[in-house]
Design a protein around this motif. Structure first.
Motif, PDB file in Angstrom:
ATOM      1  N   ASN A 167     -30.583 -59.994 -81.786  1.00 49.27           N
ATOM      2  CA  ASN A 167     -30.380 -59.111 -80.631  1.00 49.27           C
ATOM      3  C   ASN A 167     -28.898 -58.949 -80.302  1.00 49.27           C
ATOM      4  O   ASN A 167     -28.421 -57.844 -80.041  1.00 49.27           O
ATOM      5  CB  ASN A 167     -31.130 -59.633 -79.401  1.00 49.27           C
ATOM      6  N   VAL A 168     -28.176 -60.043 -80.306  1.00 45.65           N
ATOM      7  CA  VAL A 168     -26.741 -59.987 -80.015  1.00 45.65           C
ATOM      8  C   VAL A 168     -26.020 -59.195 -81.103  1.00 45.65           C
ATOM      9  O   VAL A 168     -25.102 -58.407 -80.814  1.00 45.65           O
ATOM     10  CB  VAL A 168     -26.168 -61.422 -79.868  1.00 45.65           C
ATOM     11  N   THR A 169     -26.429 -59.374 -82.360  1.00 48.91           N
ATOM     12  CA  THR A 169     -25.813 -58.617 -83.465  1.00 48.91           C
ATOM     13  C   THR A 169     -26.038 -57.121 -83.279  1.00 48.91           C
ATOM     14  O   THR A 169     -25.112 -56.313 -83.471  1.00 48.91           O
ATOM     15  CB  THR A 169     -26.394 -59.081 -84.818  1.00 48.91           C
ATOM     16  N   ARG A 170     -27.262 -56.716 -82.896  1.00 50.48           N
ATOM     17  CA  ARG A 170     -27.559 -55.289 -82.655  1.00 50.48           C
ATOM     18  C   ARG A 170     -26.689 -54.750 -81.520  1.00 50.48           C
ATOM     19  O   ARG A 170     -26.122 -53.653 -81.617  1.00 50.48           O
ATOM     20  CB  ARG A 170     -29.043 -55.108 -82.322  1.00 50.48           C
ATOM     21  N   LYS A 171     -26.581 -55.511 -80.446  1.00 49.33           N
ATOM     22  CA  LYS A 171     -25.756 -55.067 -79.310  1.00 49.33           C
ATOM     23  C   LYS A 171     -24.296 -54.923 -79.727  1.00 49.33           C
ATOM     24  O   LYS A 171     -23.600 -53.981 -79.309  1.00 49.33           O
ATOM     25  CB  LYS A 171     -25.876 -56.043 -78.143  1.00 49.33           C
ATOM     26  N   LEU A 172     -23.811 -55.852 -80.544  1.00 47.71           N
ATOM     27  CA  LEU A 172     -22.426 -55.799 -81.011  1.00 47.71           C
ATOM     28  C   LEU A 172     -22.212 -54.561 -81.883  1.00 47.71           C
ATOM     29  O   LEU A 172     -21.191 -53.865 -81.747  1.00 47.71           O
ATOM     30  CB  LEU A 172     -22.076 -57.078 -81.792  1.00 47.71           C
ATOM     31  N   GLU A 173     -23.164 -54.281 -82.766  1.00 52.36           N
ATOM     32  CA  GLU A 173     -23.048 -53.091 -83.622  1.00 52.36           C
ATOM     33  C   GLU A 173     -23.060 -51.817 -82.779  1.00 52.36           C
ATOM     34  O   GLU A 173     -22.294 -50.878 -83.044  1.00 52.36           O
ATOM     35  CB  GLU A 173     -24.177 -53.075 -84.651  1.00 52.36           C
ATOM     36  N   GLU A 174     -23.923 -51.792 -81.752  1.00 52.11           N
ATOM     37  CA  GLU A 174     -23.977 -50.631 -80.867  1.00 52.11           C
ATOM     38  C   GLU A 174     -22.653 -50.473 -80.122  1.00 52.11           C
ATOM     39  O   GLU A 174     -22.125 -49.351 -79.995  1.00 52.11           O
ATOM     40  CB  GLU A 174     -25.128 -50.771 -79.865  1.00 52.11           C
ATOM     41  N   ALA A 175     -22.101 -51.565 -79.618  1.00 52.25           N
ATOM     42  CA  ALA A 175     -20.820 -51.506 -78.899  1.00 52.25           C
ATOM     43  C   ALA A 175     -19.708 -51.050 -79.835  1.00 52.25           C
ATOM     44  O   ALA A 175     -18.816 -50.286 -79.438  1.00 52.25           O
ATOM     45  CB  ALA A 175     -20.487 -52.876 -78.305  1.00 52.25           C
ATOM     46  N   TYR A 176     -19.759 -51.458 -81.087  1.00 48.57           N
ATOM     47  CA  TYR A 176     -18.751 -51.039 -82.069  1.00 48.57           C
ATOM     48  C   TYR A 176     -18.833 -49.534 -82.301  1.00 48.57           C
ATOM     49  O   TYR A 176     -17.804 -48.839 -82.337  1.00 48.57           O
ATOM     50  CB  TYR A 176     -18.951 -51.804 -83.385  1.00 48.57           C
ATOM     51  N   LEU A 177     -20.063 -49.021 -82.438  1.00 49.64           N
ATOM     52  CA  LEU A 177     -20.224 -47.575 -82.666  1.00 49.64           C
ATOM     53  C   LEU A 177     -19.739 -46.778 -81.452  1.00 49.64           C
ATOM     54  O   LEU A 177     -19.076 -45.738 -81.604  1.00 49.64           O
ATOM     55  CB  LEU A 177     -21.689 -47.249 -82.979  1.00 49.64           C
ATOM     56  N   VAL A 178     -20.055 -47.249 -80.244  1.00 49.13           N
ATOM     57  CA  VAL A 178     -19.591 -46.572 -79.033  1.00 49.13           C
ATOM     58  C   VAL A 178     -18.062 -46.582 -78.985  1.00 49.13           C
ATOM     59  O   VAL A 178     -17.426 -45.560 -78.696  1.00 49.13           O
ATOM     60  CB  VAL A 178     -20.207 -47.220 -77.770  1.00 49.13           C
ATOM     61  N   ALA A 179     -17.446 -47.719 -79.294  1.00 50.82           N
ATOM     62  CA  ALA A 179     -15.981 -47.831 -79.274  1.00 50.82           C
ATOM     63  C   ALA A 179     -15.367 -46.919 -80.327  1.00 50.82           C
ATOM     64  O   ALA A 179     -14.333 -46.272 -80.076  1.00 50.82           O
ATOM     65  CB  ALA A 179     -15.566 -49.275 -79.519  1.00 50.82           C
ATOM     66  N   LYS A 180     -16.005 -46.831 -81.490  1.00 50.61           N
ATOM     67  CA  LYS A 180     -15.497 -45.981 -82.566  1.00 50.61           C
ATOM     68  C   LYS A 180     -15.566 -44.504 -82.143  1.00 50.61           C
ATOM     69  O   LYS A 180     -14.615 -43.748 -82.360  1.00 50.61           O
ATOM     70  CB  LYS A 180     -16.321 -46.221 -83.832  1.00 50.61           C
ATOM     71  N   ASP A 181     -16.703 -44.094 -81.515  1.00 43.00           N
ATOM     72  CA  ASP A 181     -16.852 -42.715 -81.052  1.00 43.00           C
ATOM     73  C   ASP A 181     -15.800 -42.396 -79.980  1.00 43.00           C
ATOM     74  O   ASP A 181     -15.188 -41.309 -79.989  1.00 43.00           O
ATOM     75  CB  ASP A 181     -18.255 -42.469 -80.493  1.00 43.00           C
ATOM     76  N   ARG A 182     -15.582 -43.274 -79.063  1.00 43.62           N
ATOM     77  CA  ARG A 182     -14.599 -43.044 -77.988  1.00 43.62           C
ATOM     78  C   ARG A 182     -13.190 -42.949 -78.553  1.00 43.62           C
ATOM     79  O   ARG A 182     -12.371 -42.149 -78.079  1.00 43.62           O
ATOM     80  CB  ARG A 182     -14.699 -44.142 -76.932  1.00 43.62           C
ATOM     81  N   ARG A 183     -12.909 -43.774 -79.556  1.00 48.91           N
ATOM     82  CA  ARG A 183     -11.582 -43.714 -80.178  1.00 48.91           C
ATOM     83  C   ARG A 183     -11.366 -42.322 -80.792  1.00 48.91           C
ATOM     84  O   ARG A 183     -10.297 -41.730 -80.660  1.00 48.91           O
ATOM     85  CB  ARG A 183     -11.439 -44.812 -81.242  1.00 48.91           C
ATOM     86  N   GLU A 184     -12.394 -41.818 -81.455  1.00 45.31           N
ATOM     87  CA  GLU A 184     -12.289 -40.486 -82.054  1.00 45.31           C
ATOM     88  C   GLU A 184     -12.100 -39.419 -80.977  1.00 45.31           C
ATOM     89  O   GLU A 184     -11.302 -38.485 -81.144  1.00 45.31           O
ATOM     90  CB  GLU A 184     -13.538 -40.170 -82.880  1.00 45.31           C
ATOM     91  N   GLU A 185     -12.825 -39.563 -79.835  1.00 51.86           N
ATOM     92  CA  GLU A 185     -12.683 -38.611 -78.732  1.00 51.86           C
ATOM     93  C   GLU A 185     -11.254 -38.624 -78.190  1.00 51.86           C
ATOM     94  O   GLU A 185     -10.670 -37.560 -77.895  1.00 51.86           O
ATOM     95  CB  GLU A 185     -13.671 -38.924 -77.625  1.00 51.86           C
ATOM     96  N   VAL A 186     -10.689 -39.831 -78.058  1.00 51.30           N
ATOM     97  CA  VAL A 186      -9.317 -39.967 -77.556  1.00 51.30           C
ATOM     98  C   VAL A 186      -8.346 -39.353 -78.546  1.00 51.30           C
ATOM     99  O   VAL A 186      -7.400 -38.656 -78.141  1.00 51.30           O
ATOM    100  CB  VAL A 186      -8.975 -41.456 -77.260  1.00 51.30           C
ATOM    101  N   ARG A 187      -8.537 -39.552 -79.820  1.00 52.99           N
ATOM    102  CA  ARG A 187      -7.633 -38.992 -80.831  1.00 52.99           C
ATOM    103  C   ARG A 187      -7.676 -37.443 -80.793  1.00 52.99           C
ATOM    104  O   ARG A 187      -6.663 -36.785 -80.899  1.00 52.99           O
ATOM    105  CB  ARG A 187      -8.014 -39.479 -82.232  1.00 52.99           C
ATOM    106  N   VAL A 188      -8.898 -36.916 -80.656  1.00 50.40           N
ATOM    107  CA  VAL A 188      -9.036 -35.457 -80.597  1.00 50.40           C
ATOM    108  C   VAL A 188      -8.333 -34.927 -79.351  1.00 50.40           C
ATOM    109  O   VAL A 188      -7.634 -33.910 -79.393  1.00 50.40           O
ATOM    110  CB  VAL A 188     -10.539 -35.046 -80.634  1.00 50.40           C
ATOM    111  N   ALA A 189      -8.535 -35.631 -78.226  1.00 54.47           N
ATOM    112  CA  ALA A 189      -7.912 -35.181 -76.990  1.00 54.47           C
ATOM    113  C   ALA A 189      -6.399 -35.250 -77.085  1.00 54.47           C
ATOM    114  O   ALA A 189      -5.704 -34.413 -76.486  1.00 54.47           O
ATOM    115  CB  ALA A 189      -8.409 -36.033 -75.823  1.00 54.47           C
ATOM    116  N   LEU A 190      -5.867 -36.173 -77.813  1.00 53.78           N
ATOM    117  CA  LEU A 190      -4.403 -36.302 -77.955  1.00 53.78           C
ATOM    118  C   LEU A 190      -3.865 -35.444 -79.094  1.00 53.78           C
ATOM    119  O   LEU A 190      -2.664 -35.349 -79.275  1.00 53.78           O
ATOM    120  CB  LEU A 190      -4.017 -37.776 -78.189  1.00 53.78           C
ATOM    121  N   GLY A 191      -4.747 -34.824 -79.861  1.00 55.70           N
ATOM    122  CA  GLY A 191      -4.314 -33.948 -80.929  1.00 55.70           C
ATOM    123  C   GLY A 191      -3.998 -34.687 -82.213  1.00 55.70           C
ATOM    124  O   GLY A 191      -3.320 -34.166 -83.083  1.00 55.70           O
TER     125      GLY A 191
END
Length: 148
Positions: free
Chosen positions: A122-146
């Motif tokens: 369960n903790v591993t699944r939550k960690l993987e989910e948090a990693y994917l969310v962090a990865k998506d947000r990083r991409e959103e920030v990069r797009v917003a910054l150009g």
């Protein structure tokens, strides 16, 4: 010698270095009390060691004495080792008793292991989910910054 007795001295001691000394009986008794090797003055001990210890006179007696002393040493060594082993065994028992889960049956331990494995998944699944969310947000920030 006559002059010895006239003065109350009745013993002449000649030492190994050639020195001589005239002494009275009470002088000798006093010196004997000071001699650490004199057993007469020690609280009722016999005067000679040979009165207390039988020295071997033959090869057979010596062999028997040697075997007896080796046997006694072996007995003492065995007793010492047995005491040490028992003490170490008690220490090991105490340490084992303090191990986690020692108050549980095998079945209870297996159930606990399965619970921990499930919790780990369960903790591993939550960690993987948090990693994917962090990865998506990083991409959103990069797009917003150009950046790409």
């Amino acid at each position: 010698k006559n002059s010895l007795k006239a003065n109350g001295y009745n013993h002449r001691c000649v030492y190994s270095d050639g020195d001589m000394e005239d002494l009275r009986l009470q002088d000798l008794e006093q010196l004997a009390k000071l001699d650490p090797n004199n057993n007469k003055t020690r609280k009722g001990l016999s005067a000679k060691i040979s009165d207390r210890v039988k020295f071997p006179l033959t090869q057979t007696e010596y062999t028997k004495l040697l075997l007896d002393s080796e046997h006694q040493r072996d007995v003492e060594t065995t007793q010492t080792l047995a005491k040490k082993i028992l003490a170490k065994s008690a220490e090991v028992n105490d340490l084992v008793a303090k191990l986690p889960g020692m108050n549980r049956t095998r079945q209870m331990q297996m159930e606990r292991i399965n619970e921990l494995i499930e919790s780990n998944h369960n903790v591993t699944r939550k960690l993987e989910e948090a990693y994917l969310v962090a990865k998506d947000r990083r991409e959103e920030v990069r797009v917003a910054l150009g950046e790409s």
